[in-house]
Design an enzyme around this catalytic site. Structure first.
Site, PDB file in Angstrom:
ATOM      1  CE1 TYR A 159      -2.905   5.419 -24.884  1.00 22.38           C
ATOM      2  CE2 TYR A 159      -3.661   4.539 -22.789  1.00 22.38           C
ATOM      3  CZ  TYR A 159      -2.813   5.352 -23.503  1.00 22.38           C
ATOM      4  OH  TYR A 159      -1.862   6.103 -22.852  1.00 22.38           O
ATOM      5  CE  LYS A 166       0.760   6.829 -20.636  1.00 22.00           C
ATOM      6  NZ  LYS A 166       1.850   7.782 -20.362  1.00 22.00           N
TER       7      LYS A 166
END
Length: 258
Positions: A159, A166
């Site tokens: 990720y 995020k």
């Protein structure tokens, strides 16, 4: 007002980030439409015309506007249209994220200054900008919802750069909830599990992530865009009126695993 606390009849809102029928934004738009809401839809690229416009026709002939969140003119036109059509808003769904491939596939410590700034601008700060523009139209309060992922909280292999981005988005949700709460405006993040979308396909070894999530999920399945959409309805409706500042996991329970 409907006696059904989950009803959105008479409510109006914007759903951003449609790309195609597999996009989480479409799952949200469909659920909101089924709950009775009127919608304005946005998509970020002219290339998505052929995919998005047929979907808009299925959602009560909702209007679909091209809107690049990095261009002020497009954002101006979006909110001008919302004001002209309804003179109010009740909710906004922010469903977009982007990072350059080299930055997304590399280590966080190797990401470029320009790539980090671009990912932060589109994936996080755009939510803040849209919220600021929506605020005057949220005359009776309302709900602002963005999409996050578990990689904001814990390290998820591959990720990479999107984890810190995020995390900033989820922190922004909490601060915005505190700032806008006195006006009756609720702010939330929904954190879906991995869902096979065009955007997610940019994550390296994404198929392995899907397989791992499904095998580890207490419900033994993957979450769907429909699951996310129903959660958006709950948060945007009267049923969710006592909630704000939350990150709601819609991942079949994967987040409870160590």
């Amino acid at each position: 007002m409907s006696a059904d606390p989950f009803s959105l009849h008479g409510k109006t809102g914007i759903v951003t980030g449609l790309a195609n029928a597999d996009s989480i934004a479409y799952g949200c738009a469909r659920a909101l439409h089924q709950a009775g809401a009127e919608l304005l839809l946005t998509y970020g690229s002219p290339k998505a015309d052929k995919h998005v416009l047929p979907l808009a026709a299925e959602l009560g002939d909702a209007e679909a506007l091209l809107c690049d969140v990095q261009e002020d003119a497009g954002v101006d036109a979006l909110f001008a249209r919302a004001a002209a059509r309804w003179d109010k808003l009740d909710f906004l769904i922010h469903s977009m994220a982007f990072a350059l491939k080299d930055d997304l596939h590399g280590r966080v410590v190797d990401c470029s200054r320009e790539g980090f700034a671009l990912a932060m601008d589109i994936s996080c700060h755009s939510f803040i900008r849209l919220a600021k523009r929506a605020e005057p139209l949220l005359k009776e309060g309302g709900t602002l919802i963005t999409l996050s992922y578990y990689g904001a909280e814990k390290v998820v292999d591959n990720y990479n750069l999107m984890g810190p981005i995020k995390a900033a988005l989820e922190a922004s949700v909490r601060y915005m909830a505190a700032e806008l709460g006195p006006r009756g405006i609720r702010v939330h993040a929904i954190s879906p599990g991995p869902i096979k979308t065009r955007a997610a396909s940019g994550i390296a070894h994404f198929d392995q992530l899907l397989e791992s999530a499904e095998s580890r999920a207490p419900l033994r399945r993957l979450a769907t865009s429909e699951d996310v959409g129903r959660t958006a309805v709950y948060l945007a409706s009267q049923a969710g009126s006592g909630l704000t500042g939350s990150t709601t996991y819609v991942d079949a329970g994967v987040n409870v695993r160590a």
